[in-house]
Structures are given as C-alpha cells and as structure tokens.
Design a protein around this motif. Structure first.
Motif, PDB file in Angstrom:
ATOM      1  N   ALA A   5       0.852  -1.194   0.000  1.00  0.00           N
ATOM      2  CA  ALA A   5       0.000   0.000   0.000  1.00  0.00           C
ATOM      3  C   ALA A   5       0.888   1.245   0.000  1.00  0.00           C
ATOM      4  N   PRO A   6       0.396   2.391  -0.449  1.00  0.00           N
ATOM      5  CA  PRO A   6      -0.982   2.632  -0.867  1.00  0.00           C
ATOM      6  C   PRO A   6      -1.298   2.077  -2.251  1.00  0.00           C
ATOM      7  N   ALA A   7      -2.563   1.655  -2.406  1.00  0.00           N
ATOM      8  CA  ALA A   7      -3.020   1.190  -3.703  1.00  0.00           C
ATOM      9  C   ALA A   7      -3.217   2.351  -4.666  1.00  0.00           C
ATOM     10  N   ASP A 163      -6.903   2.206   1.814  1.00  0.00           N
ATOM     11  CA  ASP A 163      -5.635   1.840   1.177  1.00  0.00           C
ATOM     12  C   ASP A 163      -5.093   2.961   0.300  1.00  0.00           C
ATOM     13  N   THR A 164      -5.582   4.180   0.534  1.00  0.00           N
ATOM     14  CA  THR A 164      -5.119   5.321  -0.263  1.00  0.00           C
ATOM     15  C   THR A 164      -4.480   6.377   0.633  1.00  0.00           C
ATOM     16  N   ARG A 214       4.517   5.270   1.178  1.00  0.00           N
ATOM     17  CA  ARG A 214       4.282   3.919   1.698  1.00  0.00           C
ATOM     18  C   ARG A 214       4.560   3.859   3.192  1.00  0.00           C
ATOM     19  N   HIS A 217       1.683   5.596   5.020  1.00  0.00           N
ATOM     20  CA  HIS A 217       0.492   4.748   5.055  1.00  0.00           C
ATOM     21  C   HIS A 217       0.673   3.601   6.041  1.00  0.00           C
TER      22      HIS A 217
END
Length: 228
Positions: A5-7, A163-164, A214, A217
């Motif tokens: 993540a992040p997606a 996931d953002t 990343r 997150h």
C-alpha cells in the motif's frame, strides 16, 4: 504477491499539485472591483479550498451581480488563460513525486473542486500520463469538505479508501480526505493546516518519493490497528 500500500494516491489540484491559488486571486479582485466593490487578501484567503459554488456566493456578497454559474465560468476562463500563458506551475516536488508513483505502479487520481474542463486542461499540460482518473467539482453532488469526492475516486479506481493516501493543501480539503477514511497528508501553502487533524504535515513534497508515502500509510495503518 500484492503490491505494498498505498493502492492509490489521490491528489488535490489547486495549491497541492499546482500553485494556481494566485491565479484565482488575480481573477477575483478585478471582478469585484468592476462592480465597485473591494476584495482584500484576507477575503481571497478565505476562498482557499472552498467549493466553487460557495466561492461564487461570497463574490455575490461582495457585489458581483452575476449568477453563480456565470461567476464560475468567468473565473475558470481567467485561470485557464493564465495557465495557457505560463504553463503548469507545479508545486515543488509534485511533478517528480507523480512521476515516481507512475514508475512504481501506484494508481493516481486528481480530486479537485475546480470544474472538469479546468482539471482536464491542467492534466493535458503535464508532459506524461500523470493520472488514471479525474474527479472534478461538477462530477460530485456534495463537494469538499464532504467525503464524497474522495470516496467516488476510490470507488472508480476499485480500491479501498483506507488503502489510499490523499494529499491536500487546505483545511476543507483535509476535512474531506479525513472524513473519507483516506490516510491524509497536508502540504500547506496559503493557509496553515495545524489542528485540522492530518495524519502528517509535510512542509513540501520536494525530495519525497513513493517510499515516503508507503511509510506514511504503513505507520498510520499500524496505529489504527493498535487503537482497535
């Protein structure tokens, strides 16, 4: 194996990706003065991060006798004219971070309360395919600070909003991102963001990479799990 993540990374536009806030201010002042009003720098700062309909109402209150739609169209045309003359005034590090995200396979969306024609014009001026999706002010029923724009972007990308990472420069934008459930990063420009609740505040995107996002997150996700 899934990618870390992040997606997706969801970007605000004015003041976050590009430093266009002075363009908006340069369009507002002569419009108000045309009808005998005055427009202060403090009033202009109060417009940062507002939906265009709300901004139009403030300009009407300052003496502009036009409809909200006419005000929005005029401001958009003026900012586009300045962009066509000067090019895209990226905020420091924004273009480089966008390019790194694309090279790393992270999906991106532009989530802005500017009109879609304005957002697409900015995207077209970028010299690489920067965004997988654009969600603009005329694409949503409820603008920022409601969570709808960010939720709509995540849904269209097919990713979980949690996931953002969302990147914002204004209090209203951050409130929208936070309410949506995105990991919310503030990069202030015209107005301070202290006390709004951002998961992180960075003074600039200069030198930042996909790895930094990343890590941000991952740190927030770990904290969230610990607090369950």
């Amino acid at each position: 194996m899934t990618s870390p993540a992040p997606a997706a990374v969801l970007w605000d536009m004015d003041g976050t990706l590009v430093d266009t806030e002075p363009y908006w201010m340069a369009a507002e002042t002569p419009l108000v003065e045309r009808f005998g009003g005055t427009w202060t720098h403090e009033q202009a700062l109060g417009m940062v991060g507002l939906a265009l309909e709300d901004s139009a109402r403030l300009l009407q209150n300052a003496g502009v006798p036009w409809s909200a739609d006419d005000i929005i169209a005029y401001l958009t045309d003026e900012v586009l004219r300045q962009l066509a003359t000067t090019g895209v005034p990226f905020r420091p590090g924004a273009r480089e971070l966008l390019a790194d995200l694309k090279a790393s396979g992270v999906r991106t969306a532009l989530v802005t309360m500017s009109m879609r024609r304005m957002a697409l014009s900015v995207v077209e001026l970028i010299d690489f395919p920067a965004f997988d999706l654009v969600v603009a002010g005329d694409d949503v029923e409820r603008p920022k600070p409601h969570p709808d724009p960010y939720l709509q972007a995540a849904d269209a990308l097919g990713v979980d909003i949690r996931d953002t990472v969302a990147i914002e420069d204004s209090p209203n934008g951050l409130r929208s991102a936070l309410a949506s459930g995105a990991v919310s990063l503030g990069v202030p420009l015209m107005v301070p963001l202290d006390g709004v609740g951002a998961h992180a505040l960075w003074p600039s995107l200069q030198g930042r990479t996909t790895t930094d996002l990343r890590e941000l997150h991952a740190a927030h996700t770990a904290t969230r799990l610990e607090n369950r």
